[in-house]
Each structure stands twice: as C-alpha cells, then as structure tokens.
Scaffold this active site. Structure first.
Site, short mmCIF file in Angstrom:
data_model
loop_
_atom_site.label_atom_id
_atom_site.label_comp_id
_atom_site.label_asym_id
_atom_site.label_seq_id
_atom_site.Cartn_x
_atom_site.Cartn_y
_atom_site.Cartn_z
N SER A 1 124.56 -58.40 32.88
CA SER A 1 125.55 -59.34 32.34
C SER A 1 126.22 -60.18 33.43
CB SER A 1 126.62 -58.59 31.55
OG SER A 1 126.03 -57.98 30.44
N HIS B 1 135.35 -57.43 33.05
CA HIS B 1 133.94 -57.06 32.94
C HIS B 1 133.08 -58.30 33.22
CE1 HIS B 1 130.94 -54.16 30.95
NE2 HIS B 1 131.53 -53.53 31.95
N HIS C 1 123.53 -49.24 24.91
CA HIS C 1 123.37 -48.42 26.13
C HIS C 1 123.44 -46.92 25.82
CE1 HIS C 1 122.95 -51.30 29.28
NE2 HIS C 1 124.10 -51.90 29.05
N ASP D 1 123.45 -62.64 26.23
CA ASP D 1 123.12 -62.73 27.66
C ASP D 1 121.74 -62.15 27.97
OD1 ASP D 1 124.15 -60.25 26.97
OD2 ASP D 1 125.50 -60.09 28.69
#
Ligand SMILES: [Zn+2]
Length: 507
Positions: free
Chosen positions: A119, A182, A350, A387
């Site tokens: 990302s 982030h 994830h 992304d």
C-alpha cells in the site's frame, strides 16, 4: 498484521465448535436458486441487453472542469472481493454502488522493484503520480528503502494531488478506517523511506536520527501539506503522543515527550479535535476551520465488531466520516480534493477472514452511494479504485444464490470445499491436519471471525498482483477507461480539475 491480532485470531478460531456445515454444494436442480424466473427465457436477456446498450450509447459526456475530486480507495479490493460482495448483498444480480458508474477501467499495480505491490508504493503512484519502491511513500524510486539520507533529500520527494489542490488555493482532506498514518492516507502528505515509521520510535529503531527524519505523525501535524488539511479523520492516536500521555485509554508510542494532538490543537482556536463519533457529529463546519478526529488508539475496529459490541456511538462509520469530511470541505467555495480509504478490507483478507473483508467492502460502497447522493456530479469527479489485489479466489460450481461463505462442491478427497479460499495465509493452520484437509462438514464456519482455507501457511496472507478496477463518474469520467498504469490516475484527476504542473483541461 500485529502479533497481538494474530493471537486474537488464533484464540477465536480455537473456540469454534463442531457443527454440520450448511453448504449446499453443486446441484442439478437450479430452479430454487434462480433469482428471477424471467432468466429462463432468451427474451429476458435480450431486453436487458438492448436497454443496457441504449443507455450506454445515449449517455452524454460531461466535459466540464471538476471543481471537486473525491477519490475512494478500497485497500485490497480485488475484482473477486467485489464479486463476492454482490453475493453477500443478496445474489449475483446485486451491485455495489460504484458498479453503476459510467466509466470503468483497470490499473496495473506493481512497484518499481517488486511484482506484487504494497500500500506504500501504490499510494505514491495513485496520489503522487510516480511509481516507487516497495514500502516507500512520497519519495521517487531513487530513494532506497529505510535510507535516512534519501528520506531528507527533498530532490527525492514527490508531491501529491492533495498538495496540487492546496497550491491551487483549494482545500484537501483525508479519511480512513485505519490509522491515519497508515500507508494509503500517508501518500497524501508524507515523504518516508519506510512506511512503518509512523512514530519517532520507529524512525530511531529503523537506524535513523529522529531529530533529522520526521516520522509520519510529525509530518501530518507539522508538515507542509498535512498541517493544511481541512479535515483528517481516522484511527491511530497512539503514534501522536509520548508514552507519558494517554488517549483512548492507551499510552502513546512516542519517546520524544511530544503530544502532537495538543500541538495541532494549540495552533488555532478554530481547530477542533474529536475522539469519538458523538463529538464528530456535533462539529459545526461553519464554526471550525480544521477538523482532526482520531477514534481509536490503533485502527478503527471492523464495522461488524462495532455492531456486535454495540459500539456505534463510539466509532463513526466510513459513511459518517465521509459525510462530515464533505461538509467541512464544502465550506471552500473554490473546491476540494478528498481521499477516503476503506482500509479494513485489506485487513480482513490478510487474516483470511473473508467475512470482515466483504462487509468492509459493503460499508465502503455505502459511503460512495451517500457521496453520490450528496454532491453535484456536474462539478464533482468521483474515482473509486483499489491499490492492489489479494489472493482470495471465488471458485466452484455452486448453484445461483448459494451462500458465498459456504461450500461450492465436493473435491477429489470426497470432502466439500469452500467457495472462498486463499492462495496463502493464516487460514492454512485452521484448515489442515497432518496429511489432509480439515473436513468443512466438521467446522463451525458461520462466525464472522472464521478463517477461510489457504493453500500455503503464511502468518499474514499476501497481496495479489492482479489488476484492479477503476470506476469513475462526474466531469470527464470517460478518461478513466482502458487498462492504465496506476501512476496515471492522479494525472488524469489533475487534468480534469485543473491543478498540478502538467497539462490540464484549462491550459
Ligand atoms: Zn495489505
């Protein structure tokens, strides 16, 4: 994924009891699952097709300049994620809000040095217009990962479309469901050779002098771009405060004695900092110049968790944050750029917890619908993309309308298999036993936290290298058709909105 999150997943999964799986598998009788009886006739499909062709052919292009640009980024929102979300909405005919947008393209996501992107390099691409190295943000590919000198070498910094808007005298803001520092939102304001340098302690443990290299939180509060944001909403208060301070009941991560939240607030009495949903909702955009909201010490919890724990009064939804951000930015009559990230789609994947990933996708879609309902599409360009992909596959021959979280058929080992599974990830550990798969018929797979199977054991499931979709509506949205490189996206947005140093619609 942090270690503690992984341990939580382990504990949740160990608690699961054994009941019979309700998967329907393949069936020769599809009549019960056909959504519309009209689907049995050719006339139905021909009429649908003609209407679709006519609507497309008759659609007038809006070739105006965009006063406002809103970019929605579904972190890790692969095409499979979108397709699975339709099923979670009810059936194959359902659509996410942005699937009705008139222009659709796809984007190639690789980093300069790595095949499957993260990302960080991608936010440099879709916000700064330059492909970068894996794990680096807002620096060009000449800047090496974790390099201290490269980090402070301004000739290696890129600039974001948020900055281009600010330079043009217009406003900018960022919204996310993750920590605000982030990788994805950081692409709008930060220049950092390691995405993990969110607080000063990460910079020093990474081998750089934190008096020289500013961490991402510091850059948000005091940086050239971050300090000017009209609205900043997300999670992650722990990175803004020293360990001697507490926010959201958690001590800070910093070791430099700073309280960057107080620093931010003290600069003007027209700045407002909020800690929870109620405080955010109470803010009157006419009375404050800038709004900063941090709703959790870390990432904002999954929407499903917030609902199950009845914590909706604490955590705003992504829709509520987006609406507040639009209210704040709309006070600038010159126009604005807003970046909104549905960041928890990625986290669900994830962890191979597909239910979380899909539910976050649906929440993301709701925020986009609310935006379409709120803004004037004659002057506001909306671009929705992802992304990178993820390695979740959508497989099998289940009948129409089958539960997407159920099983699709029977494999050659005489056991059923799930429609959703992953190429790698922690789901491996809960779906394998020595020499065999765990039989889905013996699993309680209905919990939100259920880990779907993975082929290779990985503590954290990896991203996928597949192309991702781009969906656009509003002025000149037709420029977003075709297969394009991800770094082209901000240049197109800049062209349409007449910002930046390149050719624009106005030049
Ligand atoms: Zn990720």
């Amino acid at each position: 994924m942090p270690k503690k999150l992984f341990v939580t997943i382990l504990m949740l999964s160990c608690l699961q009891v054994v009941i019979l799986d309700k998967g329907t598998g393949t069936s020769t009788d599809d009549s019960l699952n056909i959504v519309s009886t009209g689907e049995k006739t050719a006339a139905y499909w021909l009429a649908q097709a003609r209407a679709a062709v006519e609507a497309k052919a008759n659609r007038a292009r809006n070739t105006k300049k965009a006063k406002n640009v809103i970019m929605f980024l579904g972190d890790g929102m692969s095409h499979q994620t979108i397709a699975a979300a339709r099923l979670a909405l009810g059936n194959e005919n359902k659509k996410l809000s942005f699937e009705s947008f008139p222009s659709v393209g796809s984007s190639k996501t690789f980093c300069v040095d790595v095949q499957v992107a993260d990302s960080a390099c991608t936010s440099t691409a879709y916000l700064n217009g330059v492909k970068a190295n894996f794990l680096t943000i807002g620096v060009n590919p000449n800047a090496k990962y974790k390099n201290c000198n490269d980090n402070v070498d301004r000739t290696k910094w890129t600039s974001s479309i948020a900055q281009w808007f600010q330079n043009a005298g217009r406003s900018a803001g960022i919204v996310t469901t993750t920590r605000i520092t982030h990788a994805s939102p950081a692409g709008a304001f930060a220049h950092i050779t390691d995405r993990n340098w969110e607080a000063n302690v990460n910079v020093s443990s990474g081998g750089c002098d934190d008096n020289i290299v500013d961490d991402i939180s510091e850059q948000l509060v005091n940086g050239e771009v971050g300090s000017k944001f009209k609205v900043i909403l997300g999670g992650g208060s722990e990175n803004f405060i020293d360990s001697s301070f507490t926010e959201h009941g958690v001590s800070g991560m910093r070791s430099d004695g700073k309280n960057l939240i107080n620093e931010w607030t003290s600069k003007s009495n027209k700045r407002s900092f909020v800690r929870n949903r109620s405080e955010m909702m109470a803010v009157d955009p006419k009375k404050v110049d800038q709004l900063f909201g941090l709703f959790h010490s870390d990432h904002i919890p999954y929407h499903l968790e917030t609902v199950s724990k009845n914590e909706q009064s604490i955590y705003p939804t992504i829709t509520e944050m987006t609406m507040k951000a639009i209210d704040m930015l709309s006070t600038d009559t010159d126009g604005y750029f807003l970046f909104v990230e549905g960041g928890k789609i990625d986290h669900g994947h994830h962890a191979t917890q597909a239910r979380y990933a899909i539910d976050e996708t649906i929440e993301f879609s709701k925020a986009i619908q609310a935006t379409v309902d709120r803004v004037n599409l004659d002057e506001t360009l909306i671009v929705v993309t992802a992304d990178h992909g993820h390695v979740m596959s959508y497989s099998g021959n289940a009948p129409r309308g089958n539960d997407i979280f159920s099983t699709a058929g029977t494999a050659d080992d005489a056991m059923k298999y799930y429609t959703l599974s992953y190429a790698n990830g922690p789901g491996y550990f809960f779906n394998r036993k020595p020499g065999a798969r765990v039989d889905p018929a013996t699993q309680q797979s209905t919990a939100n936290s259920f880990l779907f199977p993975a082929m290779a054991p990985n503590e954290i499931e990896t991203h996928g290298g597949d192309d991702v979709g781009i969906f656009a509506t509003g002025p000149n949205a037709h420029l977003f058709t075709g297969v394009m490189e991800q770094y082209i996206i901000p240049h197109k947005m800049a062209y349409i909105s007449c910002v930046g140093s390149g050719t624009t619609l106005c030049s």
